[in-house]
Design a protein around this motif. Structure first.
Motif, PDB file in Angstrom:
ATOM      1  N   ARG A  20     -57.702 -30.590  -6.901  1.00  0.00           N
ATOM      2  CA  ARG A  20     -58.150 -29.426  -6.117  1.00  0.00           C
ATOM      3  C   ARG A  20     -58.627 -29.865  -4.739  1.00  0.00           C
ATOM      4  NH1 ARG A  20     -61.151 -27.442 -11.321  1.00  0.00           N
ATOM      5  NH2 ARG A  20     -59.784 -25.762 -12.085  1.00  0.00           N
ATOM      6  N   GLY A  21     -59.435 -30.926  -4.720  1.00  0.00           N
ATOM      7  CA  GLY A  21     -59.934 -31.419  -3.443  1.00  0.00           C
ATOM      8  C   GLY A  21     -58.814 -31.878  -2.536  1.00  0.00           C
ATOM      9  N   ALA A  22     -57.835 -32.581  -3.115  1.00  0.00           N
ATOM     10  CA  ALA A  22     -56.696 -33.064  -2.332  1.00  0.00           C
ATOM     11  C   ALA A  22     -55.901 -31.896  -1.768  1.00  0.00           C
ATOM     12  CB  ALA A  22     -55.803 -33.941  -3.209  1.00  0.00           C
ATOM     13  N   TRP A  23     -55.652 -30.893  -2.605  1.00  0.00           N
ATOM     14  CA  TRP A  23     -54.888 -29.725  -2.137  1.00  0.00           C
ATOM     15  C   TRP A  23     -55.648 -28.998  -1.031  1.00  0.00           C
ATOM     16  CZ3 TRP A  23     -49.998 -28.078  -2.930  1.00  0.00           C
ATOM     17  CH2 TRP A  23     -49.680 -26.806  -2.475  1.00  0.00           C
ATOM     18  N   ASN A  24     -56.931 -28.787  -1.223  1.00  0.00           N
ATOM     19  CA  ASN A  24     -57.727 -28.077  -0.226  1.00  0.00           C
ATOM     20  C   ASN A  24     -57.757 -28.825   1.106  1.00  0.00           C
ATOM     21  OD1 ASN A  24     -58.312 -25.966  -1.977  1.00  0.00           O
ATOM     22  ND2 ASN A  24     -60.220 -26.892  -2.695  1.00  0.00           N
ATOM     23  N   TRP A  25     -57.843 -30.157   1.046  1.00  0.00           N
ATOM     24  CA  TRP A  25     -57.830 -30.946   2.284  1.00  0.00           C
ATOM     25  C   TRP A  25     -56.471 -30.832   2.965  1.00  0.00           C
ATOM     26  CZ3 TRP A  25     -60.943 -33.487   5.573  1.00  0.00           C
ATOM     27  CH2 TRP A  25     -60.354 -34.370   6.480  1.00  0.00           C
ATOM     28  N   ALA A  26     -55.417 -30.941   2.172  1.00  0.00           N
ATOM     29  CA  ALA A  26     -54.069 -30.837   2.736  1.00  0.00           C
ATOM     30  C   ALA A  26     -53.839 -29.472   3.368  1.00  0.00           C
ATOM     31  CB  ALA A  26     -53.032 -31.100   1.647  1.00  0.00           C
ATOM     32  N   VAL A  27     -54.329 -28.438   2.712  1.00  0.00           N
ATOM     33  CA  VAL A  27     -54.190 -27.078   3.256  1.00  0.00           C
ATOM     34  C   VAL A  27     -54.986 -26.943   4.551  1.00  0.00           C
ATOM     35  CG1 VAL A  27     -54.854 -24.673   2.861  1.00  0.00           C
ATOM     36  CG2 VAL A  27     -53.658 -25.952   1.077  1.00  0.00           C
ATOM     37  N   ALA A  28     -56.229 -27.413   4.542  1.00  0.00           N
ATOM     38  CA  ALA A  28     -57.091 -27.285   5.719  1.00  0.00           C
ATOM     39  C   ALA A  28     -56.547 -28.040   6.917  1.00  0.00           C
ATOM     40  CB  ALA A  28     -58.503 -27.770   5.387  1.00  0.00           C
ATOM     41  N   HIS A  29     -55.794 -29.117   6.667  1.00  0.00           N
ATOM     42  CA  HIS A  29     -55.282 -29.952   7.752  1.00  0.00           C
ATOM     43  C   HIS A  29     -53.761 -29.870   7.878  1.00  0.00           C
ATOM     44  CE1 HIS A  29     -59.316 -31.489   6.970  1.00  0.00           C
ATOM     45  NE2 HIS A  29     -59.319 -31.856   8.232  1.00  0.00           N
ATOM     46  N   ALA A  30     -53.196 -28.865   7.212  1.00  0.00           N
ATOM     47  CA  ALA A  30     -51.763 -28.562   7.334  1.00  0.00           C
ATOM     48  C   ALA A  30     -50.876 -29.786   7.114  1.00  0.00           C
ATOM     49  CB  ALA A  30     -51.468 -27.937   8.699  1.00  0.00           C
ATOM     50  N   LEU A  31     -51.141 -30.500   6.013  1.00  0.00           N
ATOM     51  CA  LEU A  31     -50.283 -31.629   5.646  1.00  0.00           C
ATOM     52  C   LEU A  31     -49.081 -31.068   4.884  1.00  0.00           C
ATOM     53  CD1 LEU A  31     -52.946 -34.241   4.447  1.00  0.00           C
ATOM     54  CD2 LEU A  31     -52.042 -33.875   6.751  1.00  0.00           C
ATOM     55  N   VAL A  32     -48.089 -30.644   5.622  1.00  0.00           N
ATOM     56  CA  VAL A  32     -46.996 -29.858   5.056  1.00  0.00           C
ATOM     57  C   VAL A  32     -46.223 -30.631   3.993  1.00  0.00           C
ATOM     58  CG1 VAL A  32     -44.875 -28.590   5.564  1.00  0.00           C
ATOM     59  CG2 VAL A  32     -46.798 -28.526   7.178  1.00  0.00           C
ATOM     60  N   GLN A  33     -45.808 -31.854   4.302  1.00  0.00           N
ATOM     61  CA  GLN A  33     -44.956 -32.586   3.369  1.00  0.00           C
ATOM     62  C   GLN A  33     -45.664 -32.894   2.037  1.00  0.00           C
ATOM     63  OE1 GLN A  33     -44.798 -35.927   2.103  1.00  0.00           O
ATOM     64  NE2 GLN A  33     -42.879 -35.396   1.066  1.00  0.00           N
ATOM     65  N   PRO A  34     -46.917 -33.399   2.054  1.00  0.00           N
ATOM     66  CA  PRO A  34     -47.597 -33.623   0.768  1.00  0.00           C
ATOM     67  C   PRO A  34     -47.799 -32.332  -0.030  1.00  0.00           C
ATOM     68  CG  PRO A  34     -48.662 -34.875   2.498  1.00  0.00           C
ATOM     69  CD  PRO A  34     -47.696 -33.961   3.180  1.00  0.00           C
ATOM     70  N   MET A  35     -48.097 -31.231   0.660  1.00  0.00           N
ATOM     71  CA  MET A  35     -48.249 -29.958  -0.038  1.00  0.00           C
ATOM     72  C   MET A  35     -46.943 -29.548  -0.710  1.00  0.00           C
ATOM     73  SD  MET A  35     -50.395 -27.972   2.926  1.00  0.00           S
ATOM     74  CE  MET A  35     -49.743 -26.381   2.444  1.00  0.00           C
ATOM     75  N   GLN A  36     -45.869 -29.654   0.051  1.00  0.00           N
ATOM     76  CA  GLN A  36     -44.566 -29.258  -0.467  1.00  0.00           C
ATOM     77  C   GLN A  36     -44.162 -30.138  -1.646  1.00  0.00           C
ATOM     78  OE1 GLN A  36     -41.731 -29.097   2.719  1.00  0.00           O
ATOM     79  NE2 GLN A  36     -40.457 -27.582   1.688  1.00  0.00           N
TER      80      GLN A  36
END
Length: 205
Positions: free
Chosen positions: A60-76
């Motif tokens: 959850r923390g990793a996803w929220n950080w990726a979302v907040a900082h628009a890390l598109v590739q890791p999210m995808q």
């Protein structure tokens, strides 16, 4: 004044180090989630779900950080494993919220750039497909169909065949539920013609 300057420099350095650490944490755990996908779809599924559940707070923390900082590739990359994990755990509302936040972050990123980016548009459509699928679980049929009507032209435009197959399959499911049988059948047939949607292969529906 020199002491203040040194303190400020130290604070900036610490903030930079913290940001680097959090980004590394996000990339690592989202990569870990992605790596679990084969196990989640195998006879080892129960153990894989249990193992991922041990790291749910980190995920959850990793996803929220990726979302907040628009890390598109890791999210995808992690979207399928996280969506599948939450769905198998019947955590449909969290599933919907998780992908809604990603959708909003990608929309904000696009607006800030003032120009379309194919990779970001496809990622946005992928988040909408997952949100629509969570909506299918929650009975939010019309909202899911609206989301997919926005995404389908994007996938077609950029030749994102796998994403298009998935979106068409979910759109067909939602259409069937809403009584739009002809529309649903057309979407499902097109999805199958694209070598088969991953959603159909994974979920026994």
């Amino acid at each position: 004044h020199e002491l203040i300057a040194q303190y400020s420099a130290g604070q900036l350095q610490a903030a930079g180090e913290e940001s680097t650490t959090k980004q590394a944490h996000a990339v690592y755990f989202l990569g870990l989630a992605e790596s679990y996908l084969p196990r989640l779809q195998s006879a080892d599924q129960r153990n894989a779900l249990a193992d991922l559940n041990l790291d749910i707070d980190n995920l959850r923390g990793a996803w929220n950080w990726a979302v907040a900082h628009a890390l598109v590739q890791p999210m995808q990359a992690a979207a399928w494993a996280l969506g599948y994990f939450l769905d198998m755990r019947n955590m449909y509302r969290e599933e919907a919220t998780l992908f809604l936040r990603a959708e909003q972050a990608l929309q904000t990123l696009q607006a800030s750039k003032g120009a379309s980016d194919p990779a970001q548009e496809v990622a946005l459509g992928q988040m909408r497909t997952w949100r629509a699928f969570a909506g299918f679980r929650l009975g939010q049929v019309e909202e899911g169909r609206r989301l997919l009507r926005d995404s389908l032209p994007v996938f077609r435009c950029y030749g994102a065949q796998a994403e298009l197959a998935d979106a068409l399959w979910v759109y067909g499911l939602l259409g069937w539920l809403s009584g739009e049988f002809s529309d649903a059948a057309q979407a499902l047939q097109e999805s199958l013609a694209l070598a088969g949607p991953k959603f159909m292969q994974v979920f026994d529906l």
